[in-house]
Design an enzyme around this catalytic site. Sequence first.
Site, short mmCIF file in Angstrom:
data_model
loop_
_atom_site.label_atom_id
_atom_site.label_comp_id
_atom_site.label_asym_id
_atom_site.label_seq_id
_atom_site.Cartn_x
_atom_site.Cartn_y
_atom_site.Cartn_z
N ASN A 83 41.11 38.94 42.01
CA ASN A 83 42.38 38.46 41.76
C ASN A 83 42.51 37.05 42.25
O ASN A 83 42.46 36.98 43.41
CB ASN A 83 43.29 39.29 42.21
CG ASN A 83 44.84 38.40 42.15
OD1 ASN A 83 45.21 37.49 41.99
ND2 ASN A 83 45.90 39.39 42.25
N CYS A 118 50.78 34.21 42.04
CA CYS A 118 50.01 34.63 40.46
C CYS A 118 50.62 34.22 39.58
O CYS A 118 50.20 34.44 38.27
CB CYS A 118 49.89 35.96 40.84
SG CYS A 118 48.99 36.47 42.30
N HIS A 174 47.51 37.72 34.02
CA HIS A 174 46.82 37.37 35.16
C HIS A 174 45.93 38.52 35.74
O HIS A 174 46.38 39.59 35.47
CB HIS A 174 48.46 37.43 36.32
CG HIS A 174 47.68 37.48 37.65
ND1 HIS A 174 46.90 36.65 38.26
CD2 HIS A 174 48.13 38.18 38.54
CE1 HIS A 174 46.58 37.04 39.42
NE2 HIS A 174 47.39 37.94 39.77
N1 COA Z 1 39.09 52.08 49.68
C1 COA Z 1 39.09 53.43 49.87
N2 COA Z 1 40.22 54.22 50.00
C2 COA Z 1 41.53 53.28 50.04
C3 COA Z 1 41.32 52.07 49.84
C4 COA Z 1 40.00 51.12 49.87
N3 COA Z 1 39.80 49.74 49.59
N4 COA Z 1 42.73 51.41 50.08
C5 COA Z 1 43.37 52.47 50.14
N5 COA Z 1 42.71 53.39 50.35
C6 COA Z 1 43.33 54.82 50.43
C7 COA Z 1 44.50 54.87 51.02
O1 COA Z 1 44.35 54.64 52.28
C8 COA Z 1 45.14 56.12 50.44
O2 COA Z 1 44.59 57.22 51.38
P1 COA Z 1 45.20 58.51 51.67
O3 COA Z 1 45.88 59.33 50.30
O4 COA Z 1 44.51 59.28 52.67
O5 COA Z 1 46.57 57.95 52.36
C9 COA Z 1 44.48 56.30 49.00
O6 COA Z 1 43.37 55.28 49.02
C10 COA Z 1 45.31 56.00 47.83
O7 COA Z 1 45.75 54.84 48.30
P2 COA Z 1 47.28 53.99 47.43
O8 COA Z 1 47.50 52.76 48.23
O9 COA Z 1 48.04 55.10 47.12
O10 COA Z 1 46.26 53.69 46.02
P3 COA Z 1 46.55 53.30 44.82
O11 COA Z 1 46.19 54.25 43.68
O12 COA Z 1 47.81 52.81 44.69
O13 COA Z 1 45.61 52.16 44.67
C11 COA Z 1 45.79 49.62 44.61
C12 COA Z 1 45.76 50.94 45.48
C13 COA Z 1 45.94 48.31 45.49
C14 COA Z 1 44.39 49.47 43.89
C15 COA Z 1 46.96 49.58 43.57
O14 COA Z 1 48.14 49.96 44.13
C16 COA Z 1 47.21 48.39 42.87
O15 COA Z 1 46.40 47.78 42.10
N6 COA Z 1 48.45 47.79 43.07
C17 COA Z 1 48.55 46.49 42.49
C18 COA Z 1 48.22 45.48 43.40
C19 COA Z 1 47.98 43.93 42.74
O16 COA Z 1 47.58 43.97 41.66
N7 COA Z 1 48.54 42.97 43.70
C20 COA Z 1 48.42 41.73 43.35
C21 COA Z 1 49.36 41.38 42.17
S1 COA Z 1 49.85 39.83 41.64
#
Ligand code: COA
Length: 335
Positions: free
Chosen positions: A290, A118, A260
């Site tokens: 993304n 990215c 990004h």
């Molecule tokens: N739908 C519903 N629930 C989901 C899910 C989805 N698509 N993905 C994860 N969950 C659940 C998890 O299993 C977890 O459940 P639990 O509490 O029962 O274990 C809960 O939601 C929270 O998961 P978590 O991973 O802690 O969520 P988060 O608030 O961190 O959000 C992202 C997840 C991926 C949206 C967030 O971490 C993020 O945006 N990170 C950056 C990722 C990114 O931009 N990557 C590319 C960079 S170039």
Amino acid sequence: MKSLMMQGTQILSTGSSVPDSSLSNDQISQIVETSDKWIVTRTGIKKRRLLTGSRKSVIDLAVVAALKALDKISMSALEIDLIILATSSPNDLFGSASQVQAQIKAFNAVAFDLTAACSGFVLAMVTASQFLQSGSYRTILVIGADVLSKWTNWSDRSTCILFGDGAGAMILQSCLKEFNQVLGFQLNTNGNHWNHLCLSYEEKINPHPILNVYQGSFKYISMNGKEVYKFAVSQVPLSILKCLHDLNITINDIDWLLLHQANERILTAVANKLSINANKIIVNLNNYGNTSAASIPLALDEALDQKQISNDDIIVISGFGAGLTWGTVIIQWKC
Ligand code: COA
């Protein structure tokens, strides 16, 4: 011919391309356990484009984006001296840029791939500006293109909601120093945390019986979302501040923040940390997700098409992602 004079970099044109096929959050919720509400709240993404159909690759998207950028300024592809294709989803591990060169008929251009996920477009832009400012080349086509749908685990709800396919292109040319539009840059890598976001080569369990060579293949994107989120929100503002400081530009001088397009919450958090008004954030991830190396040129091209950007506007561009790699390039737009 090489000139020894240090020169400036002018941005002549942009172009972009996305596949026709669209996948909404509701459609994803029929594949994995998720919902439109969860995805929109956590990421801001509503839909993404996917490259569907057989024998389609990142090259198809890159070619269309490049031809659009050339077409806007009625430039012949023969004028291009160098093509840098930023991609982490090539159609050939030896490089896909040469196939782009052939398909757009840029027969005078050297072409190579640049792999930095990215951050790829920022690194490619900076690389191009070095070749231009040193006088090595006159006209460079930079393309950011990715088809991460091919490397997404469509049963992993924590990653498959995030990514989409696309391509964006930019044509840069050397110019007199007083017309320079690429004002400065700041780049970083921290390989200690490579495993927070990766698409790793996986070996088979057994080696070749005689040679002891372990062969394998690349599998799926794997990500620690929380760590990537924390990394982006903490490091991207620092990179921007360093770059602004080196150029003696203040936060108030910034007209546009073009990050990004990973996640709307990241965009907002970075802007808040820097006290940049939300109406200065360029955002289109709602429609595309993304798109990795494509996201910055795709968003820039759309913002230009929508006449959002005016002459002399200062645009702060930052890429961040796998590597971990991140960086900023600051440009001044000239219409
Ligand atoms: N739908 C519903 N629930 C989901 C899910 C989805 N698509 N993905 C994860 N969950 C659940 C998890 O299993 C977890 O459940 P639990 O509490 O029962 O274990 C809960 O939601 C929270 O998961 P978590 O991973 O802690 O969520 P988060 O608030 O961190 O959000 C992202 C997840 C991926 C949206 C967030 O971490 C993020 O945006 N990170 C950056 C990722 C990114 O931009 N990557 C590319 C960079 S170039």
